[in-house]
Write a protein that holds these residues in place. Sequence first.
Motif, PDB file in Angstrom:
ATOM      1  N   PRO A  78      -4.244   5.249  -0.699  1.00 22.87           N
ATOM      2  CA  PRO A  78      -3.507   6.351  -1.020  1.00 22.87           C
ATOM      3  C   PRO A  78      -2.319   6.128  -0.094  1.00 22.87           C
ATOM      4  CG  PRO A  78      -5.671   6.932  -0.467  1.00 22.87           C
ATOM      5  CD  PRO A  78      -5.606   5.409  -0.314  1.00 22.87           C
ATOM      6  N   TYR A  79      -2.178   5.640   0.875  1.00 23.10           N
ATOM      7  CA  TYR A  79      -1.035   5.393   1.681  1.00 23.10           C
ATOM      8  C   TYR A  79       0.300   4.581   0.944  1.00 23.10           C
ATOM      9  CZ  TYR A  79       1.557   2.946   5.568  1.00 23.10           C
ATOM     10  OH  TYR A  79       2.805   2.483   6.236  1.00 23.10           O
ATOM     11  N   ALA A  80      -0.178   3.594   0.354  1.00 22.70           N
ATOM     12  CA  ALA A  80       0.498   2.870  -0.570  1.00 22.70           C
ATOM     13  C   ALA A  80       0.988   3.674  -1.933  1.00 22.70           C
ATOM     14  CB  ALA A  80       0.011   1.442  -0.858  1.00 22.70           C
ATOM     15  N   LEU A  81       0.145   4.171  -2.270  1.00 18.79           N
ATOM     16  CA  LEU A  81       0.202   5.007  -3.787  1.00 18.79           C
ATOM     17  C   LEU A  81       1.320   6.230  -3.568  1.00 18.79           C
ATOM     18  CD1 LEU A  81      -3.267   4.879  -5.034  1.00 18.79           C
ATOM     19  CD2 LEU A  81      -1.197   3.756  -6.110  1.00 18.79           C
ATOM     20  N   ASP A  82       1.377   6.721  -1.943  1.00 19.02           N
ATOM     21  CA  ASP A  82       2.176   7.581  -1.654  1.00 19.02           C
ATOM     22  C   ASP A  82       3.674   7.296  -1.708  1.00 19.02           C
ATOM     23  OD1 ASP A  82       0.349   9.738  -1.664  1.00 19.02           O
ATOM     24  OD2 ASP A  82       0.053   9.662   0.622  1.00 19.02           O
ATOM     25  N   ASN A  83       3.863   6.012  -1.767  1.00 23.04           N
ATOM     26  CA  ASN A  83       5.353   5.456  -1.511  1.00 23.04           C
ATOM     27  C   ASN A  83       6.209   6.186  -2.917  1.00 23.04           C
ATOM     28  OD1 ASN A  83       7.969   4.166  -1.568  1.00 23.04           O
ATOM     29  ND2 ASN A  83       6.881   2.069  -1.195  1.00 23.04           N
ATOM     30  N   PRO A  84       7.271   6.714  -2.634  1.00 27.78           N
ATOM     31  CA  PRO A  84       7.824   7.491  -3.743  1.00 27.78           C
ATOM     32  C   PRO A  84       8.615   6.432  -4.772  1.00 27.78           C
ATOM     33  CG  PRO A  84       9.142   8.106  -1.887  1.00 27.78           C
ATOM     34  CD  PRO A  84       7.698   7.366  -1.568  1.00 27.78           C
ATOM     35  N   PHE A  85       9.069   5.263  -3.801  1.00 30.02           N
ATOM     36  CA  PHE A  85       9.714   4.199  -4.743  1.00 30.02           C
ATOM     37  C   PHE A  85       8.903   3.263  -5.790  1.00 30.02           C
ATOM     38  CE2 PHE A  85      12.239   4.014  -0.776  1.00 30.02           C
ATOM     39  CZ  PHE A  85      13.227   4.529  -1.068  1.00 30.02           C
ATOM     40  N   LEU A  86       7.505   3.909  -5.718  1.00 32.42           N
ATOM     41  CA  LEU A  86       6.657   3.105  -6.625  1.00 32.42           C
ATOM     42  C   LEU A  86       6.115   4.166  -7.860  1.00 32.42           C
ATOM     43  CD1 LEU A  86       4.149   1.211  -4.361  1.00 32.42           C
ATOM     44  CD2 LEU A  86       6.268   0.618  -5.236  1.00 32.42           C
ATOM     45  N   ALA A  87       6.928   5.441  -7.722  1.00 37.52           N
ATOM     46  CA  ALA A  87       6.451   6.409  -8.850  1.00 37.52           C
ATOM     47  C   ALA A  87       6.787   5.761 -10.145  1.00 37.52           C
ATOM     48  CB  ALA A  87       7.367   7.646  -8.571  1.00 37.52           C
ATOM     49  N   GLY A  88       5.755   6.244 -11.037  1.00 38.59           N
ATOM     50  CA  GLY A  88       5.887   5.518 -12.422  1.00 38.59           C
ATOM     51  C   GLY A  88       5.576   4.204 -12.692  1.00 38.59           C
ATOM     52  N   MET A  89       5.002   3.704 -11.567  1.00 42.85           N
ATOM     53  CA  MET A  89       4.232   2.329 -11.842  1.00 42.85           C
ATOM     54  C   MET A  89       3.071   2.265 -11.549  1.00 42.85           C
ATOM     55  SD  MET A  89       7.189   0.294  -9.778  1.00 42.85           S
ATOM     56  CE  MET A  89       8.934   0.710  -9.774  1.00 42.85           C
ATOM     57  N   THR A  90       2.356   3.353 -11.020  1.00 45.51           N
ATOM     58  CA  THR A  90       0.928   3.388 -10.633  1.00 45.51           C
ATOM     59  C   THR A  90      -0.134   3.992 -11.288  1.00 45.51           C
ATOM     60  OG1 THR A  90       1.397   5.214  -9.209  1.00 45.51           O
ATOM     61  CG2 THR A  90       1.800   3.067  -8.099  1.00 45.51           C
ATOM     62  N   GLU A  91       0.425   4.452 -12.779  1.00 50.91           N
ATOM     63  CA  GLU A  91      -0.844   5.078 -13.543  1.00 50.91           C
ATOM     64  C   GLU A  91      -1.904   4.172 -13.691  1.00 50.91           C
ATOM     65  OE1 GLU A  91      -0.943   7.086 -18.035  1.00 50.91           O
ATOM     66  OE2 GLU A  91       0.822   6.209 -17.286  1.00 50.91           O
ATOM     67  N   GLY A  92      -3.129   4.766 -13.652  1.00 44.15           N
ATOM     68  CA  GLY A  92      -4.335   3.937 -13.769  1.00 44.15           C
ATOM     69  C   GLY A  92      -4.784   3.269 -12.372  1.00 44.15           C
ATOM     70  N   ILE A  93      -4.146   3.350 -11.364  1.00 48.24           N
ATOM     71  CA  ILE A  93      -4.553   2.931 -10.088  1.00 48.24           C
ATOM     72  C   ILE A  93      -5.482   3.948  -9.584  1.00 48.24           C
ATOM     73  CG2 ILE A  93      -4.028   1.877  -7.895  1.00 48.24           C
ATOM     74  CD1 ILE A  93      -1.617   0.623  -9.332  1.00 48.24           C
ATOM     75  N   GLU A  94      -6.778   3.627  -9.116  1.00 52.20           N
ATOM     76  CA  GLU A  94      -7.307   4.635  -8.583  1.00 52.20           C
ATOM     77  C   GLU A  94      -7.035   4.629  -6.697  1.00 52.20           C
ATOM     78  OE1 GLU A  94      -9.644   7.034  -9.522  1.00 52.20           O
ATOM     79  OE2 GLU A  94      -9.191   6.428 -11.560  1.00 52.20           O
ATOM     80  N   PRO A  95      -6.869   5.754  -6.353  1.00 49.42           N
ATOM     81  CA  PRO A  95      -6.813   5.681  -4.691  1.00 49.42           C
ATOM     82  C   PRO A  95      -8.183   5.484  -4.324  1.00 49.42           C
ATOM     83  CG  PRO A  95      -6.471   7.985  -5.869  1.00 49.42           C
ATOM     84  CD  PRO A  95      -6.950   7.243  -6.920  1.00 49.42           C
ATOM     85  N   MET A  96      -8.205   4.791  -3.182  1.00 53.82           N
ATOM     86  CA  MET A  96      -9.223   4.591  -2.377  1.00 53.82           C
ATOM     87  C   MET A  96      -9.955   6.062  -1.968  1.00 53.82           C
ATOM     88  SD  MET A  96      -8.913   1.268  -0.021  1.00 53.82           S
ATOM     89  CE  MET A  96      -9.037  -0.454  -0.468  1.00 53.82           C
ATOM     90  N   ASN A  97     -11.320   6.082  -1.987  1.00 53.33           N
ATOM     91  CA  ASN A  97     -11.886   6.971  -1.431  1.00 53.33           C
ATOM     92  C   ASN A  97     -12.295   7.018   0.212  1.00 53.33           C
ATOM     93  OD1 ASN A  97     -14.024   9.114  -0.606  1.00 53.33           O
ATOM     94  ND2 ASN A  97     -14.729   9.022  -2.599  1.00 53.33           N
ATOM     95  N   ILE A  98     -11.294   7.596   1.006  1.00 56.82           N
ATOM     96  CA  ILE A  98     -11.159   7.481   2.255  1.00 56.82           C
ATOM     97  C   ILE A  98     -11.937   8.603   2.771  1.00 56.82           C
ATOM     98  CG2 ILE A  98      -9.097   6.177   2.125  1.00 56.82           C
ATOM     99  CD1 ILE A  98      -7.780   8.787   3.092  1.00 56.82           C
TER     100      ILE A  98
END
Length: 315
Positions: A78-98
Amino acid sequence: MKIWKWFRNAAVLMITACLLTACAAPAQTGDTADDSGMRTVETDKGPVQIPKDPKKIVSDYYLGEFLAVDVKPVIASPYALDNPFLAGMTEGIEPMNITSAETNLEMIAEAQPDLIVTITEADYEKYSKIAPTVYIQDGKRTDEELFRYIADLVNKSDEADAYIAEFNKKAEEAKPMVQEVVGDKTVSIVEIWPQEIYSMGSHFARGGSILYDMWDLKAPEAVQKGMVDGDETYKVVSLEALPDYTGDFIFYGVLNGTDPSFVEGSKIWQNLDAVKEGRTMSYEQVGWMHRDPITLNAQLQSFIDFFQGIRDRQE
Protein backbone atom coordinates in the motif's frame (compact mmCIF):
# COMPACT_ATOMS: atom_id res chain seq x y z
CA MET A 1 11.67 10.94 15.23
CA LYS A 2 14.40 10.59 12.61
CA ILE A 3 13.24 10.73 9.02
CA TRP A 4 15.34 7.77 7.94
CA LYS A 5 14.01 5.57 10.72
CA TRP A 6 10.47 6.64 9.85
CA PHE A 7 11.05 5.91 6.20
CA ARG A 8 12.37 2.42 6.86
CA ASN A 9 9.76 1.67 9.51
CA ALA A 10 7.00 2.73 7.14
CA ALA A 11 8.26 0.27 4.58
CA VAL A 12 8.46 -2.51 7.17
CA LEU A 13 5.00 -1.78 8.46
CA MET A 14 3.74 -2.06 4.95
CA ILE A 15 5.69 -5.31 4.74
CA THR A 16 7.89 -4.56 3.03
CA ALA A 17 16.82 7.48 -11.40
CA CYS A 18 20.23 10.49 -10.64
CA LEU A 19 19.58 8.62 -13.98
CA LEU A 20 22.96 9.15 -15.59
CA THR A 21 23.43 8.26 -19.27
CA ALA A 22 21.38 6.54 -21.88
CA CYS A 23 24.43 4.56 -22.91
CA ALA A 24 25.17 3.03 -19.52
CA ALA A 25 25.82 -0.70 -19.49
CA PRO A 26 22.85 -2.96 -18.68
CA ALA A 27 22.42 -4.03 -15.07
CA GLN A 28 24.46 -7.13 -14.37
CA THR A 29 22.50 -9.84 -12.60
CA GLY A 30 25.14 -12.42 -13.46
CA ASP A 31 22.38 -14.74 -14.60
CA THR A 32 22.72 -18.16 -16.12
CA ALA A 33 19.88 -20.10 -17.75
CA ASP A 34 19.06 -23.76 -18.18
CA ASP A 35 16.36 -25.85 -19.86
CA SER A 36 14.08 -26.03 -16.81
CA GLY A 37 12.42 -22.68 -17.39
CA MET A 38 14.52 -21.17 -14.60
CA ARG A 39 17.63 -19.03 -14.54
CA THR A 40 20.07 -18.11 -11.80
CA VAL A 41 20.53 -14.44 -10.95
CA GLU A 42 22.95 -12.79 -8.58
CA THR A 43 21.14 -11.04 -5.73
CA ASP A 44 22.05 -9.32 -2.49
CA LYS A 45 21.49 -12.72 -0.84
CA GLY A 46 23.61 -14.64 -3.31
CA PRO A 47 22.57 -16.66 -6.37
CA VAL A 48 18.82 -17.32 -6.67
CA GLN A 49 16.91 -19.32 -9.26
CA ILE A 50 13.96 -17.43 -10.70
CA PRO A 51 11.64 -18.10 -13.66
CA LYS A 52 12.95 -17.02 -17.03
CA ASP A 53 9.61 -15.37 -17.71
CA PRO A 54 7.87 -14.53 -14.40
CA LYS A 55 4.15 -13.86 -14.70
CA LYS A 56 2.84 -13.41 -11.15
CA ILE A 57 5.03 -11.00 -9.22
CA VAL A 58 4.74 -9.70 -5.66
CA SER A 59 6.70 -6.65 -4.56
CA ASP A 60 6.62 -5.21 -1.06
CA TYR A 61 8.21 -1.91 -2.07
CA TYR A 62 9.43 -1.59 -5.67
CA LEU A 63 6.48 -0.81 -7.93
CA GLY A 64 7.22 2.14 -10.19
CA GLU A 65 10.24 0.29 -11.58
CA PHE A 66 7.96 -2.54 -12.77
CA LEU A 67 5.23 -0.25 -14.07
CA ALA A 68 7.76 1.80 -16.05
CA VAL A 69 8.44 -1.27 -18.22
CA ASP A 70 4.76 -2.21 -18.41
CA VAL A 71 4.88 -5.05 -15.88
CA LYS A 72 2.09 -5.12 -13.31
CA PRO A 73 2.66 -7.07 -10.09
CA VAL A 74 -0.33 -8.95 -8.69
CA ILE A 75 0.32 -7.68 -5.15
CA ALA A 76 2.16 -4.57 -4.02
CA SER A 77 2.66 -2.61 -0.84
CA PRO A 78 0.00 0.00 0.00
CA TYR A 79 2.93 2.31 0.66
CA ALA A 80 3.91 2.13 -3.02
CA LEU A 81 0.32 2.12 -4.27
CA ASP A 82 -0.28 5.43 -2.46
CA ASN A 83 2.23 7.20 -4.73
CA PRO A 84 0.05 9.70 -6.66
CA PHE A 85 2.43 9.61 -9.62
CA LEU A 86 1.37 6.00 -10.23
CA ALA A 87 -2.33 6.85 -10.33
CA GLY A 88 -4.10 5.27 -13.27
CA MET A 89 -1.49 2.53 -13.64
CA THR A 90 -2.30 0.29 -10.69
CA GLU A 91 -5.76 -1.06 -11.48
CA GLY A 92 -5.98 -4.73 -10.59
CA ILE A 93 -3.00 -4.71 -8.23
CA GLU A 94 -3.99 -5.97 -4.79
CA PRO A 95 -2.61 -4.06 -1.80
CA MET A 96 -0.84 -6.24 0.71
CA ASN A 97 -2.88 -7.18 3.74
CA ILE A 98 -0.77 -5.57 6.43
CA THR A 99 -3.07 -6.31 9.34
CA SER A 100 -0.30 -8.60 10.58
CA ALA A 101 2.72 -10.47 9.27
CA GLU A 102 0.67 -13.65 9.26
CA THR A 103 -2.17 -12.24 7.15
CA ASN A 104 0.35 -10.80 4.73
CA LEU A 105 2.09 -14.13 4.25
CA GLU A 106 -1.25 -15.90 3.85
CA MET A 107 -2.31 -13.46 1.16
CA ILE A 108 0.93 -13.87 -0.76
CA ALA A 109 0.81 -17.66 -0.52
CA GLU A 110 -2.78 -17.73 -1.81
CA ALA A 111 -1.75 -15.68 -4.85
CA GLN A 112 0.80 -18.37 -5.79
CA PRO A 113 3.38 -15.95 -7.21
CA ASP A 114 6.32 -17.18 -9.22
CA LEU A 115 8.56 -14.29 -8.12
CA ILE A 116 8.76 -12.09 -5.02
CA VAL A 117 10.91 -8.95 -4.97
CA THR A 118 11.51 -7.49 -1.52
CA ILE A 119 13.28 -4.64 0.23
CA THR A 120 12.76 -6.28 3.63
CA GLU A 121 15.67 -8.51 4.61
CA ALA A 122 13.86 -9.71 7.73
CA ASP A 123 11.14 -11.29 5.58
CA TYR A 124 13.44 -12.87 3.02
CA GLU A 125 13.41 -16.39 4.47
CA LYS A 126 9.62 -16.35 4.91
CA TYR A 127 9.06 -15.17 1.37
CA SER A 128 11.56 -17.69 -0.01
CA LYS A 129 9.41 -20.53 1.31
CA ILE A 130 6.53 -19.28 -0.86
CA ALA A 131 8.31 -18.50 -4.14
CA PRO A 132 11.72 -17.55 -5.57
CA THR A 133 12.62 -14.32 -3.83
CA VAL A 134 15.00 -11.54 -4.81
CA TYR A 135 16.12 -9.30 -1.95
CA ILE A 136 17.28 -5.86 -3.08
CA GLN A 137 19.18 -3.92 -0.44
CA ASP A 138 17.89 -0.38 -0.09
CA GLY A 139 20.38 2.30 -1.12
CA LYS A 140 22.97 -0.09 -2.57
CA ARG A 141 22.35 0.95 -6.18
CA THR A 142 21.82 4.23 -7.94
CA ASP A 143 18.34 4.90 -9.27
CA GLU A 144 19.42 3.88 -12.75
CA GLU A 145 21.18 0.74 -11.59
CA LEU A 146 18.14 -0.30 -9.57
CA PHE A 147 15.80 0.27 -12.52
CA ARG A 148 18.01 -1.73 -14.86
CA TYR A 149 18.37 -4.55 -12.35
CA ILE A 150 14.62 -4.90 -11.82
CA ALA A 151 13.91 -4.63 -15.55
CA ASP A 152 16.36 -7.45 -16.21
CA LEU A 153 14.51 -9.69 -13.74
CA VAL A 154 11.47 -9.53 -16.02
CA ASN A 155 13.33 -9.51 -19.35
CA LYS A 156 12.60 -5.84 -20.00
CA SER A 157 16.13 -4.45 -20.34
CA ASP A 158 15.43 -2.94 -23.76
CA GLU A 159 12.35 -1.16 -22.42
CA ALA A 160 14.36 0.21 -19.51
CA ASP A 161 17.06 1.45 -21.89
CA ALA A 162 14.43 3.28 -23.93
CA TYR A 163 12.84 4.82 -20.84
CA ILE A 164 16.20 6.01 -19.53
CA ALA A 165 17.21 7.41 -22.91
CA GLU A 166 14.01 9.43 -23.18
CA PHE A 167 14.37 10.71 -19.62
CA ASN A 168 17.97 11.78 -20.18
CA LYS A 169 17.10 13.45 -23.47
CA LYS A 170 14.34 15.46 -21.80
CA ALA A 171 16.65 16.50 -18.95
CA GLU A 172 19.49 17.49 -21.29
CA GLU A 173 17.23 19.52 -23.53
CA ALA A 174 15.94 21.50 -20.53
CA LYS A 175 19.36 21.98 -18.92
CA PRO A 176 20.45 25.13 -20.80
CA MET A 177 17.15 26.88 -20.00
CA VAL A 178 17.34 25.92 -16.34
CA GLN A 179 20.97 26.98 -15.97
CA GLU A 180 20.20 30.29 -17.67
CA VAL A 181 17.34 30.99 -15.24
CA VAL A 182 19.34 29.98 -12.15
CA GLY A 183 22.65 31.49 -13.16
CA ASP A 184 24.96 31.66 -10.15
CA LYS A 185 22.08 31.44 -7.68
CA THR A 186 21.45 28.44 -5.42
CA VAL A 187 18.59 25.97 -5.18
CA SER A 188 17.46 24.13 -2.07
CA ILE A 189 15.10 21.40 -0.87
CA VAL A 190 13.46 21.46 2.55
CA GLU A 191 10.64 19.48 4.07
CA ILE A 192 8.33 20.40 6.93
CA TRP A 193 7.41 17.74 9.47
CA PRO A 194 5.71 18.15 12.86
CA GLN A 195 7.89 20.73 14.59
CA GLU A 196 10.88 19.66 12.49
CA ILE A 197 12.49 20.94 9.31
CA TYR A 198 14.61 18.73 7.09
CA SER A 199 17.21 19.95 4.63
CA MET A 200 18.09 17.58 1.77
CA GLY A 201 20.61 17.40 -1.04
CA SER A 202 21.09 14.95 -3.89
CA HIS A 203 20.90 11.63 -1.99
CA PHE A 204 17.38 11.46 -0.59
CA ALA A 205 14.87 11.57 -3.47
CA ARG A 206 12.76 14.76 -3.79
CA GLY A 207 14.34 15.35 -7.19
CA GLY A 208 17.72 16.25 -5.76
CA SER A 209 19.57 14.04 -8.22
CA ILE A 210 18.01 16.00 -11.08
CA LEU A 211 18.81 19.43 -9.70
CA TYR A 212 22.34 18.80 -8.48
CA ASP A 213 23.66 15.82 -10.43
CA MET A 214 22.03 16.17 -13.84
CA TRP A 215 21.73 19.94 -14.07
CA ASP A 216 24.84 20.83 -12.02
CA LEU A 217 22.99 23.42 -9.95
CA LYS A 218 24.47 24.57 -6.67
CA ALA A 219 23.01 24.35 -3.19
CA PRO A 220 23.65 26.75 -0.32
CA GLU A 221 27.10 26.18 1.17
CA ALA A 222 25.67 24.48 4.28
CA VAL A 223 23.96 21.93 2.02
CA GLN A 224 26.49 21.62 -0.79
CA LYS A 225 29.38 20.35 1.30
CA GLY A 226 27.66 17.54 3.17
CA MET A 227 24.52 16.66 1.22
CA VAL A 228 25.63 17.13 -2.40
CA ASP A 229 29.41 16.75 -2.50
CA GLY A 230 29.39 14.52 0.59
CA ASP A 231 27.38 11.45 1.57
CA GLU A 232 25.03 13.02 4.13
CA THR A 233 21.43 12.27 3.16
CA TYR A 234 19.59 14.91 5.17
CA LYS A 235 19.88 17.17 8.18
CA VAL A 236 17.38 18.38 10.76
CA VAL A 237 17.65 22.16 11.01
CA SER A 238 16.09 24.72 13.29
CA LEU A 239 13.79 27.48 12.11
CA GLU A 240 16.44 30.00 13.11
CA ALA A 241 19.02 28.24 10.90
CA LEU A 242 16.70 28.04 7.90
CA PRO A 243 18.28 31.00 6.04
CA ASP A 244 21.56 29.05 5.89
CA TYR A 245 19.88 26.03 4.32
CA THR A 246 17.52 27.70 1.86
CA GLY A 247 18.80 29.16 -1.37
CA ASP A 248 17.61 31.59 -4.00
CA PHE A 249 15.11 28.96 -5.16
CA ILE A 250 13.25 26.77 -2.65
CA PHE A 251 11.47 23.50 -3.26
CA TYR A 252 9.59 22.34 -0.22
CA GLY A 253 7.15 19.69 0.87
CA VAL A 254 4.92 19.21 3.88
CA LEU A 255 4.37 15.83 5.50
CA ASN A 256 0.74 14.78 5.13
CA GLY A 257 -1.25 15.90 8.18
CA THR A 258 1.35 18.43 9.29
CA ASP A 259 0.44 22.05 10.00
CA PRO A 260 3.22 24.04 8.30
CA SER A 261 2.24 27.35 9.86
CA PHE A 262 5.14 27.27 12.32
CA VAL A 263 7.38 27.71 9.28
CA GLU A 264 5.22 29.42 6.66
CA GLY A 265 3.78 31.87 9.19
CA SER A 266 7.14 32.81 10.67
CA LYS A 267 8.93 36.06 9.93
CA ILE A 268 12.06 34.07 9.14
CA TRP A 269 10.32 32.25 6.27
CA GLN A 270 8.47 35.31 5.04
CA ASN A 271 11.68 37.35 4.95
CA LEU A 272 13.56 34.86 2.76
CA ASP A 273 14.29 36.40 -0.65
CA ALA A 274 13.03 33.29 -2.45
CA VAL A 275 9.69 33.57 -0.66
CA LYS A 276 9.33 37.33 -1.15
CA GLU A 277 10.19 37.08 -4.83
CA GLY A 278 8.05 34.04 -5.64
CA ARG A 279 10.87 31.61 -6.30
CA THR A 280 9.39 28.73 -4.31
CA MET A 281 7.63 25.55 -5.38
CA SER A 282 5.70 23.31 -3.01
CA TYR A 283 5.44 19.59 -3.69
CA GLU A 284 3.31 16.72 -2.44
CA GLN A 285 5.55 14.85 -0.02
CA VAL A 286 3.75 11.51 -0.33
CA GLY A 287 4.77 11.30 -3.97
CA TRP A 288 8.10 13.08 -3.97
CA MET A 289 9.61 10.78 -1.35
CA HIS A 290 9.74 8.03 -3.99
CA ARG A 291 12.49 7.76 -6.59
CA ASP A 292 11.26 5.25 -9.15
CA PRO A 293 11.52 6.13 -12.87
CA ILE A 294 7.90 7.28 -13.17
CA THR A 295 8.21 9.55 -10.14
CA LEU A 296 11.54 10.94 -11.34
CA ASN A 297 10.00 11.72 -14.71
CA ALA A 298 7.14 13.58 -13.05
CA GLN A 299 9.57 15.49 -10.84
CA LEU A 300 11.61 16.42 -13.90
CA GLN A 301 8.54 17.86 -15.61
CA SER A 302 7.57 19.78 -12.47
CA PHE A 303 11.02 21.38 -12.32
CA ILE A 304 10.93 22.25 -16.02
CA ASP A 305 7.51 23.87 -15.65
CA PHE A 306 8.66 25.82 -12.59
CA PHE A 307 11.82 27.23 -14.16
CA GLN A 308 10.01 27.93 -17.42
CA GLY A 309 7.48 29.93 -15.42
CA ILE A 310 10.26 31.92 -13.77
CA ARG A 311 11.82 32.65 -17.16
CA ASP A 312 8.50 33.75 -18.62
CA ARG A 313 8.10 36.23 -15.74
CA GLN A 314 11.55 37.62 -16.36
CA GLU A 315 10.93 38.31 -20.05
